[in-house]
Design a protein around this motif. Structure first.
Motif, PDB file in Angstrom:
ATOM      1  N   ALA A 284       0.771  -1.240  -0.070  1.00 12.85           N
ATOM      2  CA  ALA A 284       0.162   0.059   0.093  1.00 12.85           C
ATOM      3  C   ALA A 284       0.632   1.518   0.029  1.00 12.85           C
ATOM      4  O   ALA A 284       0.395   2.383  -0.838  1.00 12.85           O
ATOM      5  N   MET A 285       2.128   1.288   0.696  1.00 13.01           N
ATOM      6  CA  MET A 285       2.808   2.292   0.828  1.00 13.01           C
ATOM      7  C   MET A 285       3.580   2.518  -0.563  1.00 13.01           C
ATOM      8  O   MET A 285       3.520   3.765  -1.018  1.00 13.01           O
ATOM      9  N   ALA A 286       3.830   1.499  -1.160  1.00 18.00           N
ATOM     10  CA  ALA A 286       4.464   1.710  -2.440  1.00 18.00           C
ATOM     11  C   ALA A 286       3.427   2.228  -3.664  1.00 18.00           C
ATOM     12  O   ALA A 286       3.758   2.868  -4.327  1.00 18.00           O
ATOM     13  N   ILE A 287       2.497   1.607  -3.492  1.00 18.35           N
ATOM     14  CA  ILE A 287       1.297   2.283  -4.479  1.00 18.35           C
ATOM     15  C   ILE A 287       1.168   3.871  -4.218  1.00 18.35           C
ATOM     16  O   ILE A 287       0.932   4.513  -5.141  1.00 18.35           O
ATOM     17  N   THR A 288       0.911   4.003  -2.894  1.00 17.68           N
ATOM     18  CA  THR A 288       0.671   5.537  -2.595  1.00 17.68           C
ATOM     19  C   THR A 288       1.780   6.310  -3.068  1.00 17.68           C
ATOM     20  O   THR A 288       1.500   7.420  -3.764  1.00 17.68           O
ATOM     21  N   VAL A 289       3.177   5.897  -2.884  1.00 16.89           N
ATOM     22  CA  VAL A 289       4.212   6.798  -3.326  1.00 16.89           C
ATOM     23  C   VAL A 289       4.183   6.804  -4.825  1.00 16.89           C
ATOM     24  O   VAL A 289       4.523   7.848  -5.592  1.00 16.89           O
ATOM     25  N   ALA A 290       4.176   5.831  -5.344  1.00 20.58           N
ATOM     26  CA  ALA A 290       4.004   5.878  -7.051  1.00 20.58           C
ATOM     27  C   ALA A 290       2.972   6.381  -7.490  1.00 20.58           C
ATOM     28  O   ALA A 290       3.215   7.176  -8.515  1.00 20.58           O
TER      29      ALA A 290
ATOM     30  N   PHE B   4      -6.961  15.713  -6.016  1.00 19.05           N
ATOM     31  CA  PHE B   4      -8.215  14.508  -5.865  1.00 19.05           C
ATOM     32  C   PHE B   4      -7.385  13.091  -5.696  1.00 19.05           C
ATOM     33  O   PHE B   4      -7.403  12.458  -4.715  1.00 19.05           O
ATOM     34  N   ILE B   5      -6.423  12.852  -6.633  1.00 19.20           N
ATOM     35  CA  ILE B   5      -5.965  11.536  -6.832  1.00 19.20           C
ATOM     36  C   ILE B   5      -4.754  11.416  -5.516  1.00 19.20           C
ATOM     37  O   ILE B   5      -4.795  10.365  -4.929  1.00 19.20           O
ATOM     38  N   GLN B   6      -4.353  12.513  -5.212  1.00 20.04           N
ATOM     39  CA  GLN B   6      -3.163  12.300  -4.116  1.00 20.04           C
ATOM     40  C   GLN B   6      -3.801  12.160  -3.034  1.00 20.04           C
ATOM     41  O   GLN B   6      -3.542  11.461  -1.947  1.00 20.04           O
ATOM     42  N   ILE B   7      -4.899  12.740  -2.644  1.00 21.49           N
ATOM     43  CA  ILE B   7      -5.617  12.763  -1.315  1.00 21.49           C
ATOM     44  C   ILE B   7      -6.269  11.510  -1.247  1.00 21.49           C
ATOM     45  O   ILE B   7      -6.254  10.761  -0.225  1.00 21.49           O
ATOM     46  N   PHE B   8      -6.924  10.914  -2.400  1.00 19.49           N
ATOM     47  CA  PHE B   8      -7.569   9.632  -2.339  1.00 19.49           C
ATOM     48  C   PHE B   8      -6.536   8.448  -1.915  1.00 19.49           C
ATOM     49  O   PHE B   8      -6.838   7.558  -1.275  1.00 19.49           O
ATOM     50  N   SER B   9      -5.372   8.667  -2.353  1.00 20.14           N
ATOM     51  CA  SER B   9      -4.026   7.578  -2.291  1.00 20.14           C
ATOM     52  C   SER B   9      -3.769   7.711  -0.733  1.00 20.14           C
ATOM     53  O   SER B   9      -3.507   6.596  -0.103  1.00 20.14           O
ATOM     54  N   LEU B  10      -3.599   8.804  -0.120  1.00 22.33           N
ATOM     55  CA  LEU B  10      -3.278   9.114   1.188  1.00 22.33           C
ATOM     56  C   LEU B  10      -4.331   8.461   2.117  1.00 22.33           C
ATOM     57  O   LEU B  10      -4.069   7.789   3.013  1.00 22.33           O
ATOM     58  N   VAL B  11      -5.699   8.575   1.570  1.00 24.01           N
ATOM     59  CA  VAL B  11      -6.607   7.928   2.585  1.00 24.01           C
ATOM     60  C   VAL B  11      -6.759   6.601   2.537  1.00 24.01           C
ATOM     61  O   VAL B  11      -6.971   5.784   3.477  1.00 24.01           O
ATOM     62  N   PHE B  12      -6.537   5.917   1.286  1.00 22.69           N
ATOM     63  CA  PHE B  12      -6.369   4.627   1.111  1.00 22.69           C
ATOM     64  C   PHE B  12      -5.346   4.202   2.259  1.00 22.69           C
ATOM     65  O   PHE B  12      -5.354   2.818   2.573  1.00 22.69           O
ATOM     66  N   LEU B  13      -4.225   4.737   2.028  1.00 18.74           N
ATOM     67  CA  LEU B  13      -2.990   4.087   2.689  1.00 18.74           C
ATOM     68  C   LEU B  13      -3.375   4.172   4.449  1.00 18.74           C
ATOM     69  O   LEU B  13      -3.042   3.392   5.229  1.00 18.74           O
ATOM     70  N   ILE B  14      -4.085   5.293   4.870  1.00 24.78           N
ATOM     71  CA  ILE B  14      -4.535   5.650   6.128  1.00 24.78           C
ATOM     72  C   ILE B  14      -5.478   4.490   6.513  1.00 24.78           C
ATOM     73  O   ILE B  14      -5.455   3.874   7.896  1.00 24.78           O
ATOM     74  N   LEU B  15      -6.296   4.098   5.679  1.00 27.77           N
ATOM     75  CA  LEU B  15      -7.422   3.214   6.116  1.00 27.77           C
ATOM     76  C   LEU B  15      -6.738   1.664   6.136  1.00 27.77           C
ATOM     77  O   LEU B  15      -7.026   0.842   7.203  1.00 27.77           O
ATOM     78  N   ILE B  16      -5.924   1.362   5.423  1.00 27.48           N
ATOM     79  CA  ILE B  16      -4.686   0.278   5.566  1.00 27.48           C
ATOM     80  C   ILE B  16      -4.146   0.186   6.770  1.00 27.48           C
ATOM     81  O   ILE B  16      -4.311  -0.591   7.647  1.00 27.48           O
ATOM     82  N   LEU B  17      -3.466   1.292   7.304  1.00 24.65           N
ATOM     83  CA  LEU B  17      -2.614   1.380   8.413  1.00 24.65           C
ATOM     84  C   LEU B  17      -3.610   1.188   9.488  1.00 24.65           C
ATOM     85  O   LEU B  17      -3.267   0.643  10.618  1.00 24.65           O
ATOM     86  N   GLN B  18      -4.745   1.791   9.766  1.00 25.13           N
ATOM     87  CA  GLN B  18      -5.676   1.722  10.850  1.00 25.13           C
ATOM     88  C   GLN B  18      -6.183   0.401  11.015  1.00 25.13           C
ATOM     89  O   GLN B  18      -6.606  -0.089  11.887  1.00 25.13           O
TER      90      GLN B  18
END
Length: 217
Positions: free
Chosen positions: A13-19, A36-50
């Protein structure tokens, strides 16, 4: 702290977000679409982490209590027939976990693991009446000095696709320690001897390792 079962998924998830963030800067010209794409990517990563968070909850292990094995909501408290191991009536207490709950499974009691079995199966929604018998699941029985044999069952839900169970027959386990993990939405059923005094109520929020399901003096 994050659970070890999430290490691979978190890394991906981190690799995908950075990419996505780096590539979007390079190829997307629209400012609002880029953000929008960058914020969506960060939200995706945060959900995985939580989802894979693993809060440390010290437990004063005792043989006189049964604690909640997972976080979630108490959705069942009723006498049922348990067909796999006991083959008689038991008091079932079920806790449903939503995707936002901590999904670590903790041992509800101290004791000796007498039975541990994995069952492949379906992926019905976790609150479905037949989920306990037809979904992918694991069944574990622990013999405790005060309560006798206690059975708990990890049940996969519609989103869950992997149950991790650390209990092995012959192990001596300690209340509150890590018993496994269920990935992405699920339920845990606990089967107690009929007549066991229960401390929780329907729709009550349970905290794994903290909430007392039942106690005896």
């Amino acid at each position: 702290m994050f659970h070890k079962e999430g290490a691979k998924i978190i890394f991906i998830a981190m690799a995908i977000t950075v990419a996505v963030i780096l590539l979007s800067e390079e190829f997307i010209q629209s400012y609002w679409l880029l953000k929008f794409i960058q914020i969506f990517s960060l939200v995706f990563l945060i959900l995985i982490l939580q989802f894979f968070r693993n809060p440390k909850r010290p437990v004063n292990a005792t043989d006189t209590t049964i604690i909640a094995p997972v976080d979630g909501k108490v959705v069942v408290i009723e006498e049922v027939y348990e067909p796999e191991y006991f083959k008689d009536k038991r008091l079932q207490v079920s806790i449903f976990m939503s995707p936002i709950n901590v999904h670590v499974t903790r041992y509800a009691v101290n004791g000796l693991v007498k039975f541990s079995k994995y069952h492949p199966g379906k992926y019905l929604v976790a609150w479905h009446p037949k989920a306990s018998e037809e979904n992918e699941r694991t069944t574990v029985v622990i013999e405790n000095r005060t309560f006798g044999e206690i059975l708990y069952r990890q049940i996969a839900g519609a989103l869950a696709r992997r149950i991790v169970n650390y209990a092995r027959e012959g192990m001596h386990v300690v209340q509150g320690t890590d018993a496994g993990f269920i990935k992405f939405g699920s339920r845990v059923d606990i089967f107690l001897p009929v007549g066991t005094p229960v401390d929780v109520k329907l729709n009550q929020k349970a905290i794994g390792g903290k909430t007392i399901i039942a106690r005896r003096a």
